[in-house]
Scaffold this active site. Structure first.
Site, PDB file in Angstrom:
ATOM      1  N   ASP A  48       3.778   3.775   4.090  1.00 42.16           N
ATOM      2  CA  ASP A  48       4.472   3.153   2.974  1.00 42.16           C
ATOM      3  C   ASP A  48       5.651   4.043   2.608  1.00 42.16           C
ATOM      4  O   ASP A  48       5.635   5.240   2.838  1.00 42.16           O
ATOM      5  CB  ASP A  48       3.537   2.979   1.775  1.00 42.16           C
ATOM      6  N   HIS A 106       1.897   2.830  -6.303  1.00 37.63           N
ATOM      7  CA  HIS A 106       3.323   3.154  -6.298  1.00 37.63           C
ATOM      8  C   HIS A 106       3.623   4.607  -5.959  1.00 37.63           C
ATOM      9  O   HIS A 106       4.678   5.120  -6.276  1.00 37.63           O
ATOM     10  CB  HIS A 106       4.002   2.762  -7.617  1.00 37.63           C
ATOM     11  N   GLU A 118       8.768   4.851  -0.491  1.00 34.99           N
ATOM     12  CA  GLU A 118       9.347   4.594  -1.805  1.00 34.99           C
ATOM     13  C   GLU A 118      10.851   4.809  -1.650  1.00 34.99           C
ATOM     14  O   GLU A 118      11.290   5.648  -0.855  1.00 34.99           O
ATOM     15  CB  GLU A 118       8.783   5.553  -2.867  1.00 34.99           C
ATOM     16  N   ASP A 174      -0.409   4.075  -1.816  1.00 32.97           N
ATOM     17  CA  ASP A 174      -0.265   2.723  -1.297  1.00 32.97           C
ATOM     18  C   ASP A 174      -0.626   2.634   0.181  1.00 32.97           C
ATOM     19  O   ASP A 174      -1.205   1.646   0.639  1.00 32.97           O
ATOM     20  CB  ASP A 174       1.170   2.221  -1.520  1.00 32.97           C
TER      21      ASP A 174
END
Lengths: 124, 725
Positions: free
Chosen positions: B539, B680, B541, B685
């Site tokens: 994942d 998050h 960000e 995640d």
């Protein structure tokens, strides 16, 4: 009467200059090349001070020191250890045995003279 | 066949068939009769209508009663019997049949019940044995795993083709990328971006030629049936030097089926060797040059007795200077040597002097034969380093010798400052021990009763860097004693921490020998089953969602799935400096601030490492299109094309539950009973996604989606696949 210094070392080349140095400073000098010989000389001449090497063949410096210190008639004999190894533990062991001072090889003439004078001139 | 249907059938057959049969006979009989008799017969029912109807009623009633009796006694119990017997056999062995129906049927029920009981107890017995065997083997595996984990050496086990089946913590640490390995000038994946992990290739972390060489050597040694079948080599890893020992694993047919690599960190040892070598070279060089000048000077003086006084004086000074230099060289060398090279290899531990004396007293007091007390000591004088076992024995050995020599059996232990040393004194009242005697004891092996050290007293003292002296008593204040001179350490060096090995309830993730039966990863990946592939679930960000217009990665994290298990120990978790400000709205979302990323590597340095991390795995992400696009956008800067197969949990969830509309991470997690962690954050995640993915696999299997290709094809067909970023 001059004070007597016994030099105990199995290395003649070290003995020669010290012997000369002691004579020059007005001491009478005896020499022994082993622990056994040293004990004989001490018994015979009762020196005022012994410059005692630790590493000796046969009876070593510690044992010579032990024997001197165990005999009350030799209680006035001063003992300076000459230790070649520079091992701190030798110094500690020697001092506990009742040595008066120690000099670590390689030493300078001044080191020896200073220690000898301090011990002999302070005593009666 | 259901019950009402069955009943109807039974009644139909029971009534209709006999009636039909009876009707046909009546009809034939009727047909054969002359008309007069026909008339006579047809007249009878009308003549005795009451009796006739009554007889038919009784007949039907009797028939019905008989049918009911038959139904409940024979038909229904048999049908129930078959259902219940099937139940016992297939799903509930504890079920028992209630005996009903005819005596024979009831007997049959009881026999079946007995049989079932017998089978159940046998089954239970077998199960107990299986459980026991399984738990035993599991315990053994866990002990092995825990043991491996705590070994000071790194261990990696590979199968014959060089794929990692097992590694321990140390191996992972040895090969962990250090910050200084990340060279900002290098944008290609290099050997320093290497990962130790299950199912990864050993060639990724060690030069393939070395591995090949070692394997060849092992095989040839095996063929020649040599006694030492290991291969040895040395590798350098970052700033460490590692000695590697490769040992083969043979299967039951003695065929080469893999190898164990054991890594010893020899950096420190090499440094010591190197330092000693250097000291030796410096010493010989310095001594040689000093002796040369002394000899030359004195020979000149001897050869030219008439030389000018000032010249002679200069030469004499030169000699004196050189002897001073020699003395200093000697001192310096000794000091250096002691500083670096005399650290003994003995298992010496740091202990406070007072703790040592108490420990010794406690240990020695357990042995009968003499009395031992500890003299009250002043505050601690410092730390000493001892191997308490050999020290205890050495002390007892000395006490026994003193006892033999003097007949004394009461001793006192005392600590005393002695020059630069801490003296540990054994004190007694009685005759003194001559140095001569002590010297003899020192050469004897240390033996106490039936305990024996392989060393003499002198050797034990030697490796402790200690020495002993014997001293006569002077008076009541100074009794005869033997003193152990112990070097003082002001504060203990940081010792390497060894944690206690705790057996995990389940086996550690990185431990799975079942991987021995793994097929090669290079086989046709598409045809492989979902539950046997290796995955990297990741994942990211970002600074924002508009990645086509300059939003950048600020964090990337991943976990690996191997053998349908999430390997929590094999994580990738890296903050990334996006080279631009992170908007407050985004910080609010993922919690990453400008300060947090200012000292972090840039994406060009992180992605090459990530590239190695995901090597040979299937990529999984939630809403993978977004993350894949992010990776793609960086391609011009890194030159890295992430061409791994990709699966998307969002799409797979839509495949699994097409009638539902919510396929965001939270809703899927809730539906599948997955705990959402650190929402998050990239790592949180990624872990949630991985857990979800593992839960989706069996659901997909029920729908006939087994292979990677099945999953991808199904994903493509869902509505969500048409979304474009």
């Amino acid at each position: 009467m001059p004070k007597t210094v016994l030099i105990v070392d199995d290395e003649p080349n070290i003995v020669v200059p010290i012997e000369f140095l002691m004579e020059q400073n007005g001491y009478s000098v005896l020499v022994a090349g082993s622990g056994e010989e040293a004990l004989e000389v001490i018994a015979k001449h009762n020196p005022d001070l012994v410059l005692l090497d630790i590493m000796l063949p046969g009876i070593d410096g510690y044992e010579v020191c032990e024997i001197i210190r165990l005999d009350p008639k030799w209680k006035n004999i001063k003992i300076i250890f000459l230790t070649a190894k520079g091992r701190d533990v030798d110094v500690a062991k020697g001092m506990v045995l009742g040595a008066d001072a120690y000099v670590i090889k390689p030493f300078s003439n001044a080191d020896i003279i200073e220690n000898v004078k301090k011990l002999l001139d302070d005593s009666p | 066949m259901n019950r009402t249907y069955k009943t109807g059938w039974f009644v139909f057959i029971s009534f209709i068939f006999p009636l039909l049969f009876f009707g046909i006979i009546v009809f034939i009989f009727w047909w054969l009769l002359p008309p007069s008799e026909k008339r006579l017969i047809t007249g009878i029912p009308f003549l005795h209508l009451k009796y006739f109807l009554g007889a038919i009623g009784v007949l039907l009633l009797g028939l019905g009663l008989i049918l009911e009796w038959l139904w409940y006694r024979y038909v229904l119990p048999v049908s129930r019997l078959s259902v219940e017997a099937a139940l016992i056999k297939s799903s509930n062995p504890a079920h028992r049949i209630e005996p009903s129906g005819s005596p024979d049927l009831q007997k049959l029920c009881r026999i079946i019940n007995e049989w079932a009981s017998q089978r159940e107890s046998e089954q239970a017995d077998i199960e107990t044995r299986i459980t026991k065997a399984r738990s035993e083997s599991e315990t053994q595996k866990n002990i092995l795993a825990a043991f491996m984990a705590e070994l000071p050496e790194g261990v990696i086990i590979c199968n014959a083709s060089g794929k990692m089946l097992f590694y321990n913590k140390q191996a992972k640490l040895l090969f962990a990328a250090r910050p200084n390995d990340i060279d900002p000038k290098r944008h290609r994946p290099e050997r320093s971006y290497q990962f130790v992990g299950l199912g990864r290739w050993i060639n990724d972390v060690i030069d393939p030629h070395l591995v090949q060489h070692a394997v060849d050597e092992i095989k040839s040694k095996l063929e020649k049936k040599e006694s030492d079948i290991a291969a040895y080599f040395i590798i350098s890893q970052s700033d460490r030097m590692l000695r590697v020992e490769a040992v083969p694993i043979l299967d039951h047919l003695r065929e080469f089926s893999g190898f164990v690599l054991i890594f010893y960190d020899i950096t420190a040892a090499l440094q010591v060797d190197g330092r000693a070598q250097f000291l030796w070279q410096t010493l010989t060089h310095d001594v040689r040059s000093a002796v040369t000048s002394i000899r030359s000077a004195i020979e000149t003086i001897l050869a030219y007795p008439d030389m000018a006084a000032d010249r002679k004086k200069r030469l004499e000074h030169l000699i004196h200077d050189e002897t001073l230099t020699l003395g200093k060289t000697l001192d310096d060398t000794m000091k250096e040597y002691r500083g670096c090279c005399t650290d003994s290899r003995w298992p010496l531990v740091f202990i406070k002097d007072r703790n040592l004396i108490n420990l010794l007293e406690k240990k020695i007091s357990e042995k009968p034969g003499f009395e031992l007390t500890v003299a009250p000591s002043r505050p601690s004088m410092g730390w000493v380093r001892v191997d308490t076992y050999s020290m205890t024995l050495a002390l007892m050995f000395m006490i026994n010798q003193i006892k033999q020599a003097t007949g004394v059996n009461r001793f006192t232990l005392q600590l005393k400052k002695s020059g630069q040393f801490i003296g540990l004194d054994i004190i007694w009242k009685g005759a003194a021990i001559k140095i001569e005697h002590l010297k003899k004891w020192q050469d004897q092996p240390v033996v106490v009763d039936n305990e024996r050290l392989a060393f003499s007293l002198k050797e034990v003292m030697g490796y402790h860097h200690m020495d002993i002296g014997s001293y006569p008593g002077k008076d009541d204040a100074t009794l005869p004693h033997i003193r152990i001179f112990m070097p003082v350490f002001t504060s203990p060096e940081p010792v390497r921490k060894r944690s206690v090995a705790i057996l995990p309830e389940s086996r550690p993730e990185f431990f799975d020998f079942d991987l021995f039966h793994q097929a090669g990863q290079d086989a046709e990946v598409d045809r492989r089953r979902l539950d046997e592939l290796s995955y990297t679930v990741f994942d990211t960000e970002t600074t924002g969602l508009d990645i086509s217009n300059g939003d950048k990665i600020v964090s990337i994290a991943a976990v690996r799935i191997v053998n349908a298990k999430i390997l929590m120990d094999e994580q990738f978790n890296q903050l990334v400096n996006p080279g631009r400000k992170i908007p407050a709205t985004s910080t609010e979302y993922h919690g990453i601030t400008d300060d947090m990323v200012i000292d972090q590597p840039v994406v060009e340095d992180v992605l090459p490492r990530f590239y190695r991390f995901v090597d040979e795995t299937v990529l999984v992400a939630h809403n993978a299109a977004f993350d894949m696009r992010l990776l793609e956008i960086n391609e011009p800067y890194t030159g890295l094309k992430f061409d791994n197969p990709v699966l998307d949990t969002l799409l797979l969830s839509a495949v699994a539950h097409p009638s539902l509309a919510d396929h965001d991470l939270e809703h899927i997690a809730k539906r599948l009973g997955v705990k959402v962690r650190d929402r998050h954050t990239a790592l949180g995640d990624a872990i949630t996604t991985a857990t979800i993915f593992l839960k989706l696999i069996p659901i997909l299997a029920q729908m006939g989606i087994f292979t990677l290709k099945d999953a991808r094809d199904a994903s493509q067909q869902t509505y969500y696949a048409r979304l474009k970023y």
